[in-house]
Design a protein around this motif. Structure first.
Motif, PDB file in Angstrom:
ATOM      1  N   ARG A  28       0.943  -1.305   0.071  1.00  0.00           N
ATOM      2  CA  ARG A  28       0.135   0.017   0.097  1.00  0.00           C
ATOM      3  C   ARG A  28       0.897   1.326   0.162  1.00  0.00           C
ATOM      4  O   ARG A  28       1.996   1.255   0.709  1.00  0.00           O
ATOM      5  N   PRO A  29       0.639   2.362  -0.623  1.00  0.00           N
ATOM      6  CA  PRO A  29       1.374   3.553  -0.687  1.00  0.00           C
ATOM      7  C   PRO A  29       1.130   4.331   0.589  1.00  0.00           C
ATOM      8  O   PRO A  29      -0.119   4.264   0.991  1.00  0.00           O
ATOM      9  N   ARG A  30       2.159   4.887   0.820  1.00  0.00           N
ATOM     10  CA  ARG A  30       2.153   5.876   2.253  1.00  0.00           C
ATOM     11  C   ARG A  30       1.829   7.225   1.507  1.00  0.00           C
ATOM     12  O   ARG A  30       2.519   7.595   0.691  1.00  0.00           O
ATOM     13  N   ILE A  31       0.843   7.655   2.023  1.00  0.00           N
ATOM     14  CA  ILE A  31       0.523   9.109   1.452  1.00  0.00           C
ATOM     15  C   ILE A  31       1.273  10.376   2.116  1.00  0.00           C
ATOM     16  O   ILE A  31       1.251  10.317   3.509  1.00  0.00           O
ATOM     17  N   PRO A  32       2.129  11.059   1.553  1.00  0.00           N
ATOM     18  CA  PRO A  32       2.845  12.220   1.855  1.00  0.00           C
ATOM     19  C   PRO A  32       2.097  13.422   2.608  1.00  0.00           C
ATOM     20  O   PRO A  32       0.911  13.339   2.138  1.00  0.00           O
ATOM     21  N   THR A  33       2.506  14.040   3.477  1.00  0.00           N
ATOM     22  CA  THR A  33       1.821  14.997   4.040  1.00  0.00           C
ATOM     23  C   THR A  33       1.454  16.033   3.083  1.00  0.00           C
ATOM     24  O   THR A  33       2.300  16.228   2.152  1.00  0.00           O
ATOM     25  N   GLY A  34       0.233  16.513   3.260  1.00  0.00           N
ATOM     26  CA  GLY A  34      -0.155  17.476   2.359  1.00  0.00           C
ATOM     27  C   GLY A  34      -1.173  17.163   1.438  1.00  0.00           C
ATOM     28  O   GLY A  34      -2.327  17.557   0.744  1.00  0.00           O
ATOM     29  N   TRP A  35      -1.532  15.522   1.113  1.00  0.00           N
ATOM     30  CA  TRP A  35      -2.547  14.819   0.487  1.00  0.00           C
ATOM     31  C   TRP A  35      -3.355  14.145   1.335  1.00  0.00           C
ATOM     32  O   TRP A  35      -2.939  13.476   2.398  1.00  0.00           O
ATOM     33  N   GLN A  36      -4.598  13.937   0.833  1.00  0.00           N
ATOM     34  CA  GLN A  36      -5.546  13.088   1.589  1.00  0.00           C
ATOM     35  C   GLN A  36      -5.588  11.330   0.745  1.00  0.00           C
ATOM     36  O   GLN A  36      -6.061  10.612   1.349  1.00  0.00           O
ATOM     37  N   ALA A  37      -5.138  11.412  -0.453  1.00  0.00           N
ATOM     38  CA  ALA A  37      -5.164  10.521  -1.205  1.00  0.00           C
ATOM     39  C   ALA A  37      -4.384  10.504  -2.360  1.00  0.00           C
ATOM     40  O   ALA A  37      -4.008  11.521  -2.911  1.00  0.00           O
ATOM     41  N   TRP A  38      -4.122   9.194  -3.008  1.00  0.00           N
ATOM     42  CA  TRP A  38      -3.145   9.145  -4.166  1.00  0.00           C
ATOM     43  C   TRP A  38      -4.348   9.295  -5.557  1.00  0.00           C
ATOM     44  O   TRP A  38      -5.387   8.871  -5.386  1.00  0.00           O
ATOM     45  N   THR A  39      -3.869   9.702  -6.759  1.00  0.00           N
ATOM     46  CA  THR A  39      -4.586   9.450  -7.877  1.00  0.00           C
ATOM     47  C   THR A  39      -3.788   8.403  -8.762  1.00  0.00           C
ATOM     48  O   THR A  39      -4.657   7.689  -9.305  1.00  0.00           O
TER      49      THR A  39
END
Length: 74
Positions: A28-39
């Motif tokens: 699973r990808p870890r979402i960096p600070t500043g985003w809620q989800a990946w596209t």
């Protein structure tokens, strides 16, 4: 396009209104600070495609074809 570790050590500014294309080779990808989800999630750099010599990146789009078409028109 970024990886979580790179963004957390070098990223600055608020890019949350931009789609996130995350590169992380994990279950699973870890979402960096500043985003809620990946596209987009680049989940491999060692994929194989018929007709292509060598390894290729593999990515997944989080959405359906209508969402992708909307994104392309922005």
């Amino acid at each position: 396009y970024t990886g979580p570790a790179f963004w957390e050590s070098h990223g600055n500014g608020d890019f949350s209104d931009h789609p996130l294309w995350i590169a992380e080779y994990a279950s699973r990808p870890r979402i960096p600070t500043g985003w809620q989800a990946w596209t987009f999630w680049q989940h491999s750099d060692s994929g194989r495609i018929d007709g292509v010599t060598g390894a290729v990146d593999l990515s997944h789009f989080q959405g359906n074809i209508a969402a992708l078409q909307t994104l392309l028109l922005k």
